[in-house]
Write an enzyme that holds these catalytic residues in place. Structure first.
Site, mmCIF file in Angstrom:
data_model
loop_
_atom_site.group_PDB
_atom_site.id
_atom_site.type_symbol
_atom_site.label_atom_id
_atom_site.label_comp_id
_atom_site.label_asym_id
_atom_site.label_seq_id
_atom_site.Cartn_x
_atom_site.Cartn_y
_atom_site.Cartn_z
ATOM 1 N N LEU A 61 0.795 -1.224 0.000
ATOM 2 C CA LEU A 61 0.000 0.000 0.000
ATOM 3 C C LEU A 61 0.830 1.279 0.000
ATOM 4 C CD1 LEU A 61 -2.796 -1.173 2.455
ATOM 5 C CD2 LEU A 61 -2.750 -1.312 -0.037
ATOM 6 N N CYS A 62 2.130 1.157 -0.259
ATOM 7 C CA CYS A 62 2.992 2.341 -0.337
ATOM 8 C C CYS A 62 2.822 3.039 -1.682
ATOM 9 C CB CYS A 62 4.457 1.951 -0.170
ATOM 10 S SG CYS A 62 4.948 1.760 1.528
ATOM 11 N N HIS A 63 2.831 4.367 -1.627
ATOM 12 C CA HIS A 63 2.746 5.155 -2.851
ATOM 13 C C HIS A 63 4.129 5.258 -3.498
ATOM 14 C CE1 HIS A 63 -0.769 6.478 -0.567
ATOM 15 N NE2 HIS A 63 -1.312 6.744 -1.744
ATOM 16 N N ASP A 115 23.888 -11.647 4.272
ATOM 17 C CA ASP A 115 24.171 -12.603 3.195
ATOM 18 C C ASP A 115 25.673 -12.740 2.956
ATOM 19 O OD1 ASP A 115 23.539 -14.305 0.868
ATOM 20 O OD2 ASP A 115 24.284 -12.594 -0.285
ATOM 21 N N MET A 164 8.866 4.511 5.163
ATOM 22 C CA MET A 164 8.957 3.134 4.672
ATOM 23 C C MET A 164 10.170 2.955 3.767
ATOM 24 S SD MET A 164 6.687 1.605 6.315
ATOM 25 C CE MET A 164 6.999 0.022 5.569
ATOM 26 N N GLU A 165 10.489 3.972 2.980
ATOM 27 C CA GLU A 165 11.659 3.897 2.111
ATOM 28 C C GLU A 165 12.945 3.845 2.934
ATOM 29 O OE1 GLU A 165 8.286 5.112 -0.365
ATOM 30 O OE2 GLU A 165 8.958 5.709 1.621
#
Length: 155
Positions: free
Chosen positions: A75-77, A126, A111-112
């Protein structure tokens, strides 16, 4: 308690309508940690790992992660990201990762910033797992944000 903006009255999720919001300068800073042994920290910061020099790879991965956020968080723009930085701080028991993201847009970039940090942390993990299978990613959080209706804040 505030209402969840991504949930409609019937409980279904939707993407919030931001078309009427004013465009403003917005920033977010996030951090996270990869915990590992001291000898692995030495290898990480001297580019002496079996998979190569992890930190430049993790920096690019973090930047790519921030740019791909709306593709992996439903739901992120999508936002025009103007600046992304990913930096590393050596610690006795690992590495601290900090990401800063900036845009001029109608919604925030928390969020970014979080995605940049977690993608960089996953990349470090990793690249060190061959020498430390017990490494841990932790402490991922937003440290600060500026801009938008909710204003500026920091921890």
């Amino acid at each position: 308690m505030s209402e969840l903006t991504h949930v409609r009255a019937d409980g279904s999720a939707h993407m919030v309508d931001v078309t009427a919001k004013a465009e403003t300068s917005r920033t977010a800073v996030a951090e996270g940690f990869v915990r590992t042994r001291a000898d692995v920290v030495d290898k990480l910061f001297t580019a002496d790992l079996p998979k190569g020099d992890a930190l430049p790879v993790a920096r690019v991965a973090g930047i790519m992660g921030a740019k791909k956020t709306p593709e992996i968080i439903p739901l992120c723009h999508p936002l025009p990201l103007g600046k992304i930085t990913v930096d590393f701080e050596r610690l006795p028991d690992g590495v601290r990762i900090e990401a800063s993201v900036k845009t001029r847009g109608v919604t925030g970039v928390e969020m970014e910033a979080l995605t940049a940090v977690t993608t960089a942390a996953l990349t470090v993990y990793d690249m060190i797992k061959a020498v430390d299978k017990m490494a841990v990613i932790d402490g991922v959080r937003v440290l600060a944000k500026t801009g938008g209706k909710s204003g500026d804040w920091s921890v």
